[in-house]
Design an enzyme around this catalytic site. Sequence first.
Site, PDB file in Angstrom:
ATOM      1  N   LEU A   8       7.860  -2.973  -8.403  1.00  0.00           N
ATOM      2  CA  LEU A   8       8.159  -4.244  -7.738  1.00  0.00           C
ATOM      3  C   LEU A   8       6.900  -4.772  -7.061  1.00  0.00           C
ATOM      4  O   LEU A   8       6.329  -4.095  -6.196  1.00  0.00           O
ATOM      5  CB  LEU A   8       9.267  -4.063  -6.682  1.00  0.00           C
ATOM      6  CG  LEU A   8      10.705  -4.005  -7.219  1.00  0.00           C
ATOM      7  CD1 LEU A   8      10.958  -2.673  -7.882  1.00  0.00           C
ATOM      8  CD2 LEU A   8      11.703  -4.242  -6.106  1.00  0.00           C
ATOM      9  N   ALA A  10       6.531  -8.521  -6.542  1.00  0.00           N
ATOM     10  CA  ALA A  10       6.692  -9.981  -6.511  1.00  0.00           C
ATOM     11  C   ALA A  10       6.548 -10.565  -5.108  1.00  0.00           C
ATOM     12  O   ALA A  10       6.433 -11.769  -4.947  1.00  0.00           O
ATOM     13  CB  ALA A  10       8.031 -10.373  -7.109  1.00  0.00           C
ATOM     14  N   ARG A  15       2.126 -11.643   5.560  1.00  0.00           N
ATOM     15  CA  ARG A  15       1.548 -11.069   6.782  1.00  0.00           C
ATOM     16  C   ARG A  15       0.129 -10.522   6.605  1.00  0.00           C
ATOM     17  O   ARG A  15      -0.547 -10.209   7.580  1.00  0.00           O
ATOM     18  CB  ARG A  15       2.482  -9.981   7.331  1.00  0.00           C
ATOM     19  CG  ARG A  15       3.669 -10.560   8.077  1.00  0.00           C
ATOM     20  CD  ARG A  15       4.624  -9.471   8.515  1.00  0.00           C
ATOM     21  NE  ARG A  15       5.455  -9.014   7.401  1.00  0.00           N
ATOM     22  CZ  ARG A  15       6.164  -7.885   7.414  1.00  0.00           C
ATOM     23  NH1 ARG A  15       6.113  -7.084   8.472  1.00  0.00           N
ATOM     24  NH2 ARG A  15       6.900  -7.549   6.378  1.00  0.00           N
ATOM     25  N   GLN A  73       9.321 -12.770 -11.736  1.00  0.00           N
ATOM     26  CA  GLN A  73      10.478 -13.081 -10.905  1.00  0.00           C
ATOM     27  C   GLN A  73      10.076 -14.335 -10.124  1.00  0.00           C
ATOM     28  O   GLN A  73       9.391 -14.250  -9.106  1.00  0.00           O
ATOM     29  CB  GLN A  73      10.802 -11.922  -9.949  1.00  0.00           C
ATOM     30  CG  GLN A  73      12.078 -12.161  -9.147  1.00  0.00           C
ATOM     31  CD  GLN A  73      12.220 -11.235  -7.957  1.00  0.00           C
ATOM     32  OE1 GLN A  73      11.249 -10.678  -7.444  1.00  0.00           O
ATOM     33  NE2 GLN A  73      13.450 -11.086  -7.482  1.00  0.00           N
ATOM     34  N   GLU A 151      21.718  -1.597   4.690  1.00  0.00           N
ATOM     35  CA  GLU A 151      20.518  -2.248   5.228  1.00  0.00           C
ATOM     36  C   GLU A 151      20.640  -2.398   6.744  1.00  0.00           C
ATOM     37  O   GLU A 151      21.747  -2.583   7.273  1.00  0.00           O
ATOM     38  CB  GLU A 151      20.328  -3.620   4.572  1.00  0.00           C
ATOM     39  CG  GLU A 151      19.934  -3.542   3.126  1.00  0.00           C
ATOM     40  CD  GLU A 151      18.707  -2.681   2.908  1.00  0.00           C
ATOM     41  OE1 GLU A 151      17.610  -3.064   3.329  1.00  0.00           O
ATOM     42  OE2 GLU A 151      18.850  -1.584   2.319  1.00  0.00           O
ATOM     43  N   ASN A 166      16.074   4.983   3.382  1.00  0.00           N
ATOM     44  CA  ASN A 166      15.728   4.779   1.977  1.00  0.00           C
ATOM     45  C   ASN A 166      14.273   4.319   1.895  1.00  0.00           C
ATOM     46  O   ASN A 166      13.903   3.322   2.491  1.00  0.00           O
ATOM     47  CB  ASN A 166      16.674   3.711   1.415  1.00  0.00           C
ATOM     48  CG  ASN A 166      16.213   3.190   0.075  1.00  0.00           C
ATOM     49  OD1 ASN A 166      15.644   3.930  -0.728  1.00  0.00           O
ATOM     50  ND2 ASN A 166      16.473   1.915  -0.173  1.00  0.00           N
ATOM     51  N   ALA A 377     -48.410   5.785  -1.729  1.00  0.00           N
ATOM     52  CA  ALA A 377     -47.644   4.884  -0.861  1.00  0.00           C
ATOM     53  C   ALA A 377     -47.890   3.438  -1.260  1.00  0.00           C
ATOM     54  O   ALA A 377     -49.014   3.046  -1.556  1.00  0.00           O
ATOM     55  CB  ALA A 377     -48.063   5.104   0.583  1.00  0.00           C
ATOM     56  N   ASN A 383     -42.775  -5.366 -12.877  1.00  0.00           N
ATOM     57  CA  ASN A 383     -42.046  -5.290 -14.146  1.00  0.00           C
ATOM     58  C   ASN A 383     -41.560  -6.648 -14.624  1.00  0.00           C
ATOM     59  O   ASN A 383     -41.058  -6.756 -15.730  1.00  0.00           O
ATOM     60  CB  ASN A 383     -40.852  -4.340 -14.012  1.00  0.00           C
ATOM     61  CG  ASN A 383     -39.859  -4.794 -12.959  1.00  0.00           C
ATOM     62  OD1 ASN A 383     -40.237  -5.421 -11.970  1.00  0.00           O
ATOM     63  ND2 ASN A 383     -38.597  -4.492 -13.169  1.00  0.00           N
ATOM     64  N   ALA A 420     -57.032   3.529  -5.043  1.00  0.00           N
ATOM     65  CA  ALA A 420     -56.153   2.820  -4.103  1.00  0.00           C
ATOM     66  C   ALA A 420     -56.432   1.330  -4.127  1.00  0.00           C
ATOM     67  O   ALA A 420     -57.569   0.894  -4.294  1.00  0.00           O
ATOM     68  CB  ALA A 420     -56.359   3.377  -2.697  1.00  0.00           C
TER      69      ALA A 420
HETATM   70  C1  UD1 Z   1      13.960  -2.347   0.965  1.00  0.00           C
HETATM   71  C2  UD1 Z   1      15.306  -1.634   0.834  1.00  0.00           C
HETATM   72  C3  UD1 Z   1      15.533  -0.757   2.059  1.00  0.00           C
HETATM   73  C4  UD1 Z   1      14.386   0.220   2.224  1.00  0.00           C
HETATM   74  C5  UD1 Z   1      13.057  -0.530   2.269  1.00  0.00           C
HETATM   75  C6  UD1 Z   1      11.908   0.447   2.237  1.00  0.00           C
HETATM   76  C7  UD1 Z   1      16.718  -3.204  -0.397  1.00  0.00           C
HETATM   77  C8  UD1 Z   1      17.825  -4.158  -0.307  1.00  0.00           C
HETATM   78  N1  UD1 Z   1      16.347  -2.607   0.729  1.00  0.00           N
HETATM   79  O1  UD1 Z   1      14.073  -3.194   2.086  1.00  0.00           O
HETATM   80  O2  UD1 Z   1      16.753  -0.030   1.903  1.00  0.00           O
HETATM   81  O3  UD1 Z   1      14.560   0.971   3.417  1.00  0.00           O
HETATM   82  O4  UD1 Z   1      12.919  -1.398   1.124  1.00  0.00           O
HETATM   83  O5  UD1 Z   1      10.712  -0.259   2.428  1.00  0.00           O
HETATM   84  O6  UD1 Z   1      16.208  -2.959  -1.460  1.00  0.00           O
HETATM   85  N2  UD1 Z   1      10.488  -7.465  -3.867  1.00  0.00           N
HETATM   86  C9  UD1 Z   1      10.426  -8.177  -5.041  1.00  0.00           C
HETATM   87  N3  UD1 Z   1      11.306  -9.185  -5.248  1.00  0.00           N
HETATM   88  C10 UD1 Z   1      12.269  -9.518  -4.352  1.00  0.00           C
HETATM   89  C11 UD1 Z   1      12.332  -8.784  -3.154  1.00  0.00           C
HETATM   90  C12 UD1 Z   1      11.461  -7.756  -2.950  1.00  0.00           C
HETATM   91  O7  UD1 Z   1       9.574  -7.926  -5.880  1.00  0.00           O
HETATM   92  O8  UD1 Z   1      13.038 -10.451  -4.631  1.00  0.00           O
HETATM   93  C13 UD1 Z   1       9.552  -6.369  -3.655  1.00  0.00           C
HETATM   94  C14 UD1 Z   1       8.655  -6.573  -2.452  1.00  0.00           C
HETATM   95  O9  UD1 Z   1       7.452  -7.209  -2.828  1.00  0.00           O
HETATM   96  C15 UD1 Z   1       8.415  -5.155  -1.998  1.00  0.00           C
HETATM   97  C16 UD1 Z   1       9.692  -4.420  -2.384  1.00  0.00           C
HETATM   98  O10 UD1 Z   1      10.298  -5.214  -3.374  1.00  0.00           O
HETATM   99  O11 UD1 Z   1       7.337  -4.570  -2.669  1.00  0.00           O
HETATM  100  C17 UD1 Z   1      10.635  -4.174  -1.219  1.00  0.00           C
HETATM  101  O12 UD1 Z   1      11.006  -5.423  -0.721  1.00  0.00           O
HETATM  102  P1  UD1 Z   1      11.223  -5.686   0.819  1.00  0.00           P
HETATM  103  O13 UD1 Z   1      11.601  -7.081   1.032  1.00  0.00           O
HETATM  104  O14 UD1 Z   1      10.059  -5.149   1.574  1.00  0.00           O
HETATM  105  O15 UD1 Z   1      12.476  -4.770   1.066  1.00  0.00           O
HETATM  106  P2  UD1 Z   1      13.094  -4.417   2.447  1.00  0.00           P
HETATM  107  O16 UD1 Z   1      13.928  -5.516   2.918  1.00  0.00           O
HETATM  108  O17 UD1 Z   1      12.047  -3.919   3.351  1.00  0.00           O
END
Ligand code: UD1
Length: 454
Positions: A8, A10, A15, A73, A151, A166, A377, A383, A420
């Site tokens: 993942l 996307a 930040r 995505q 969550e 998780n 030295a 070159n 020299a």
């Molecule tokens: C997610 C988990 C949460 C876990 C946490 C760990 C879900 C619903 N929750 O939460 O249980 O404790 O990660 O860090 O999955 N991303 C996409 N497309 C999207 C949304 C997210 O590519 O539509 C990617 C983000 O770039 C990131 C990763 O997925 O790399 C996690 O997304 P993020 O929004 O950070 O998830 P959390 O809400 O933190």
Amino acid sequence: MSTSVIILAAGKGTRMRSNLPKVLQPLAGQPLLGHVIHTAKKLQAAEIITIYGHGGDQVQKAFAHENIKWVEQAEQLGTGHAVKVTLPVLAKTGVSLILSGDVPCISEDTLQKLLNASTQTGIGLVTLTVADATGYGRIVRENGKIQAIVEHKDASEEQRKIKEFNTGIYAVSNAKLHEWLPKLSNNNAQGEYYLTDIVAMAIADGLEVASVEPERAFEVEGVNDRVQLAALEREFQNFQAKQLMQQGVHLIDPARFDLRGTLKAGQDVRIDINVIIEGNCELGDNVEIGAGCVIKNTQIAAGTKVQPYSVFDSAIVGENTQIGPFSRLRPGAKLANDVHIGNFVEVKNSSIGLGSKANHFTYLGDAEVGAGSNIGAGTITCNYDGANKFKTIIGDNAFIGSNSSLVAPVHIANGATVGAGSTITRDVAENTLAVERSKQFAKENYQRPQKLKK
Ligand code: UD1
Ligand code: CA
């Protein structure tokens, strides 16, 4: 069973406050996503599918040399939606490891453990237990068995006290992903399609959900801003430093050592503080590296001593040489054994033969120096004529006097001596002295110009 890896990547990474997409930010000299891809390759993944959104062109270009299936995505509707968009390209059988592009340090060991634990059940995840899991999805267990992931925003007061969370790293059978993901809904506090809901679906199907904890906590740390990036960099560096020390490298202070790539080191290698090693480097037995050196894609053979603040890029250095302080070896520098390269000496695309010395203020570019020669030295190989580069060839046992300019192409033969201060434009034959400077001129009782009266 064949393994697909789904990454993942996307998220926007707002930040970071950067023009560079988050997954391209470097950790130990390599993009965050590069670390994940590297680990996926170690696991011999049959396919690597990366989900991109923001900065897709830049991200794909950075990994153009890798065999990756890219899936867009366009709108970030949640982690479940992200994995769902891969279904048209995802294998129908086998198992997927689901990873995050911004969780770079997950190890091959932990993922292998996860795969092993999940083979029977068809689904497993990496969890971690900490003092305060605020913000994360909590692992809800009954009689020790995972029931669901809730969550933080959806959790009750009671559930928020759960310390096991998780990490967002899963192993799931591809058949099940094809079955479950189309059924996800976004009926929750964030209006997102949660990947975590597949856990409840697995339970409903009568499956058990396996879990493993990572070997080291920093493996599951994600990066959202530059503060976290710097903190993870340090943890990763400490880990690498520890591994090197366990292999017998003497790091004077592991907290002031940075490895941005790989280092193959022999025994009793000693590295002083603030040294940076980049790319692929090798240091032979008993090599000593002084403080503040930067060494990139370089091999240094046994017994060589490098004094502080020397910089190497794509150089090959022989045994028992002495280098620095303040030496600069640039690409194509090739030093034989017992060579001395001293302060403010720059060597580029040049070979220096056995026992030859250039100890002070010298530029050797596109040169071949034989064995046993002394480069005085301030010697410069000229070159470059402003358009083309030419070679300087210096034989064995030659002596180049201080402050000489050797205008290439030029050949100083074996045993030749250059006086020299000479500017040498023609070849010098064997055992010949060449001097090119005006005779010393002397005017007695010489009066220097006087200041004019105003
Ligand atoms: C997610 C988990 C949460 C876990 C946490 C760990 C879900 C619903 N929750 O939460 O249980 O404790 O990660 O860090 O999955 N991303 C996409 N497309 C999207 C949304 C997210 O590519 O539509 C990617 C983000 O770039 C990131 C990763 O997925 O790399 C996690 O997304 P993020 O929004 O950070 O998830 P959390 O809400 O933190
Ligand atoms: Ca997150």
